[in-house]
Design a protein around this motif. Structure first.
Motif, PDB file in Angstrom:
ATOM      1  N   ALA A   1       0.778  -0.950  -0.222  1.00 19.26           N
ATOM      2  CA  ALA A   1      -0.002  -0.373  -0.003  1.00 19.26           C
ATOM      3  C   ALA A   1       0.889   1.463  -0.211  1.00 19.26           C
ATOM      4  O   ALA A   1       1.856   0.898   0.871  1.00 19.26           O
ATOM      5  N   SER A   2      -0.006   2.509  -0.660  1.00 22.21           N
ATOM      6  CA  SER A   2       0.983   3.893  -0.641  1.00 22.21           C
ATOM      7  C   SER A   2       0.064   4.365  -0.936  1.00 22.21           C
ATOM      8  O   SER A   2      -0.585   4.514  -1.499  1.00 22.21           O
TER       9      SER A   2
ATOM     10  N   ARG B   1      -7.369   1.801  -8.286  1.00 21.41           N
ATOM     11  CA  ARG B   1      -6.629   3.184  -9.392  1.00 21.41           C
ATOM     12  C   ARG B   1      -6.671   1.894 -10.249  1.00 21.41           C
ATOM     13  O   ARG B   1      -6.387   2.640 -11.633  1.00 21.41           O
ATOM     14  N   GLY B   2      -7.261   0.626 -10.834  1.00 23.49           N
ATOM     15  CA  GLY B   2      -7.019  -0.105 -12.228  1.00 23.49           C
ATOM     16  C   GLY B   2      -6.109  -1.045 -11.779  1.00 23.49           C
ATOM     17  O   GLY B   2      -5.884  -1.901 -10.678  1.00 23.49           O
ATOM     18  N   SER B   3      -4.881  -1.786 -12.774  1.00 29.02           N
ATOM     19  CA  SER B   3      -4.007  -2.847 -12.740  1.00 29.02           C
ATOM     20  C   SER B   3      -3.354  -2.276 -13.976  1.00 29.02           C
ATOM     21  O   SER B   3      -3.123  -2.081 -14.501  1.00 29.02           O
ATOM     22  N   GLY B   4      -2.394  -3.048 -13.927  1.00 27.13           N
ATOM     23  CA  GLY B   4      -1.034  -3.294 -14.613  1.00 27.13           C
ATOM     24  C   GLY B   4      -0.653  -4.996 -15.403  1.00 27.13           C
ATOM     25  O   GLY B   4      -0.715  -5.417 -14.545  1.00 27.13           O
ATOM     26  N   MET B   5      -0.697  -5.009 -16.446  1.00 24.74           N
ATOM     27  CA  MET B   5       0.179  -6.780 -16.367  1.00 24.74           C
ATOM     28  C   MET B   5       0.809  -6.424 -17.259  1.00 24.74           C
ATOM     29  O   MET B   5       1.798  -5.361 -18.500  1.00 24.74           O
ATOM     30  N   GLY B   6       1.991  -7.513 -18.115  1.00 25.93           N
ATOM     31  CA  GLY B   6       2.580  -7.641 -18.662  1.00 25.93           C
ATOM     32  C   GLY B   6       3.381  -8.710 -18.403  1.00 25.93           C
ATOM     33  O   GLY B   6       3.738  -9.628 -17.899  1.00 25.93           O
TER      34      GLY B   6
ATOM     35  N   ARG C   1      -2.992   6.562 -18.877  1.00 24.26           N
ATOM     36  CA  ARG C   1      -2.229   5.299 -19.805  1.00 24.26           C
ATOM     37  C   ARG C   1      -1.007   5.212 -19.933  1.00 24.26           C
ATOM     38  O   ARG C   1      -0.114   5.768 -20.661  1.00 24.26           O
ATOM     39  N   SER C   2       0.450   3.643 -19.009  1.00 29.02           N
ATOM     40  CA  SER C   2       1.682   3.940 -20.215  1.00 29.02           C
ATOM     41  C   SER C   2       2.059   2.499 -20.646  1.00 29.02           C
ATOM     42  O   SER C   2       1.440   1.663 -19.853  1.00 29.02           O
ATOM     43  N   LYS C   3       3.093   2.831 -21.297  1.00 31.27           N
ATOM     44  CA  LYS C   3       3.195   0.911 -21.657  1.00 31.27           C
ATOM     45  C   LYS C   3       4.960   1.698 -21.414  1.00 31.27           C
ATOM     46  O   LYS C   3       5.870   2.606 -21.330  1.00 31.27           O
ATOM     47  N   GLN C   4       5.427   0.398 -20.754  1.00 31.78           N
ATOM     48  CA  GLN C   4       7.321   0.126 -19.943  1.00 31.78           C
ATOM     49  C   GLN C   4       7.698  -0.813 -20.951  1.00 31.78           C
ATOM     50  O   GLN C   4       7.002  -2.273 -21.284  1.00 31.78           O
TER      51      GLN C   4
ATOM     52  N   VAL D   1       5.142   8.211 -14.541  1.00 30.76           N
ATOM     53  CA  VAL D   1       4.557   7.020 -14.405  1.00 30.76           C
ATOM     54  C   VAL D   1       5.934   6.643 -13.631  1.00 30.76           C
ATOM     55  O   VAL D   1       6.039   5.745 -12.903  1.00 30.76           O
ATOM     56  N   GLN D   2       6.957   6.575 -14.589  1.00 27.27           N
ATOM     57  CA  GLN D   2       8.556   6.009 -14.903  1.00 27.27           C
ATOM     58  C   GLN D   2       9.653   6.238 -12.830  1.00 27.27           C
ATOM     59  O   GLN D   2       9.976   5.817 -12.230  1.00 27.27           O
ATOM     60  N   GLN D   3       8.904   7.438 -12.527  1.00 31.70           N
ATOM     61  CA  GLN D   3       9.451   8.161 -11.325  1.00 31.70           C
ATOM     62  C   GLN D   3       8.463   8.009 -10.161  1.00 31.70           C
ATOM     63  O   GLN D   3       8.993   7.970  -9.597  1.00 31.70           O
ATOM     64  N   THR D   4       7.088   7.863 -10.129  1.00 30.81           N
ATOM     65  CA  THR D   4       6.596   7.343  -9.514  1.00 30.81           C
ATOM     66  C   THR D   4       6.070   5.956  -8.976  1.00 30.81           C
ATOM     67  O   THR D   4       6.764   5.941  -7.788  1.00 30.81           O
ATOM     68  N   TYR D   5       6.482   5.013  -9.941  1.00 36.57           N
ATOM     69  CA  TYR D   5       6.689   3.461  -8.586  1.00 36.57           C
ATOM     70  C   TYR D   5       7.241   2.381  -8.912  1.00 36.57           C
ATOM     71  O   TYR D   5       7.694   1.483  -8.474  1.00 36.57           O
ATOM     72  N   ASN D   6       9.189   2.766  -9.362  1.00 32.44           N
ATOM     73  CA  ASN D   6      10.130   2.206  -9.125  1.00 32.44           C
ATOM     74  C   ASN D   6      10.412   2.982  -8.041  1.00 32.44           C
ATOM     75  O   ASN D   6      10.735   4.280  -7.016  1.00 32.44           O
TER      76      ASN D   6
END
Length: 291
Positions: free
Chosen positions: A79-80, A111-116, A152-155, A182-187
């Motif tokens: 959680a954050s 917030r939603g979801s992410g997958m990869g 919406r973002s991709k990496q 997004v890159q600087q928020t979740y890493n």
């Protein structure tokens, strides 16, 4: 002992923690242990410093010597202020000794979801690579009094080194993202959290006796904020060098160095783009004679 390499443990447990006093362990009412293969635990409880934090009615845990086995990884809960409460799941596929793949999914409750997915291979020292793709779909939400906008973002990350026929070799590297915020928020690690560059590099090189050639593509975009950036690099570039060629029977040797490239320099600010890129070509012949 209930078999040649099979045991039943009652009110036992295990841990991979290397601390003198293990900080966490998994204990169960009954466990069936197959040496160097797997353990099946019933009514398993994950404890951290003797505090129970998670219950599993049934747990299959691989214990092969090579440390790789196909199966679901243990879920991760967190959680954050950025994600709210979230849980992550992943499935690991040990294809064979030289390659594996992982499919993962992150579910953020508000917030939603992410997958990869990630794929890795190592066939030889000069035949290896890894690729990772991640898609994040966030919806608008209010977390701890802060409004989070929908995004919406991709990496895409990866690299490879590969020998090719005709004495050629290929190399590539990509570290690309569509949203720097997004890159600087979740890493969580400092390097990725502070990284504001997206890089795409690749090339093919080869050499035959006196001739060597190299073709390359290099594009590096540095962000100053979410809308301003500078793009530099070569897209594409080519070099060819011919060295030590003797001119007939004379004690004279010729060398030729040549280079052609499009040197990229682009400034971006919002929707405005200024392209200062230039084409460059160099041709440098020389003749040498030993004295």
């Amino acid at each position: 002992k209930i078999g040649d390499d099979k045991y039943r443990l009652t009110k036992g447990g295990f841990t991979t923690c290397v601390q003198p006093t293990p900080r966490w362990e998994i204990v169960s009412h009954t466990a069936i242990l197959n040496m160097d293969d797997y353990v099946i635990m019933r009514n398993a409880v994950v404890t951290v410093k003797d505090v129970p934090v998670f219950y599993l009615p049934l747990l299959y845990y691989p214990i092969q010597k090579n440390g790789r086995a196909t199966g679901f990884l243990l879920p991760v809960y967190g959680a954050s202020n950025a994600t709210g409460s979230a849980i992550s799941n992943a499935f690991f596929w040990a294809i064979n000794r030289s390659q594996d793949a992982t499919v993962f999914h992150d579910w953020m409750f508000s917030r939603g979801s992410g997958m990869g997915a990630e794929y890795r291979y190592l066939f030889a020292p000069q035949a290896q690579g890894d690729f990772k793709y991640y898609f994040l779909d966030e919806k608008e939400a209010i977390i701890n009094g802060f409004k989070r906008n929908a995004r919406r973002s991709k990496q895409i990350r990866g690299g490879l080194t590969q020998n090719l026929p005709f004495r050629l070799a290929a190399r590539a590297r990509i570290d690309y993202f569509t949203d720097v915020t997004v890159q600087q928020t979740y890493n969580h690690d400092f390097y990725n959290a502070s990284n504001s560059n997206r890089v795409v590099q690749g090339g093919i090189s080869g050499s035959w006796r006196n001739l060597s050639v190299n073709s390359s593509f290099n594009r590096n975009e540095s962000f100053f904020n979410s809308t301003s950036s500078t793009v530099t690099g070569q897209a594409p570039g080519f070099t060819a060098n011919l060295s030590g060629v003797r001119l007939g029977s004379l004690p004279v040797f010729a060398t030729v160095n040549s280079e052609a490239a499009r040197n990229v320099y682009i400034q971006r600010s919002g929707t405005r783009e200024n392209d200062f890129s230039l084409f460059k070509g160099d041709f440098t012949p020389s003749v040498r004679a030993p004295l």
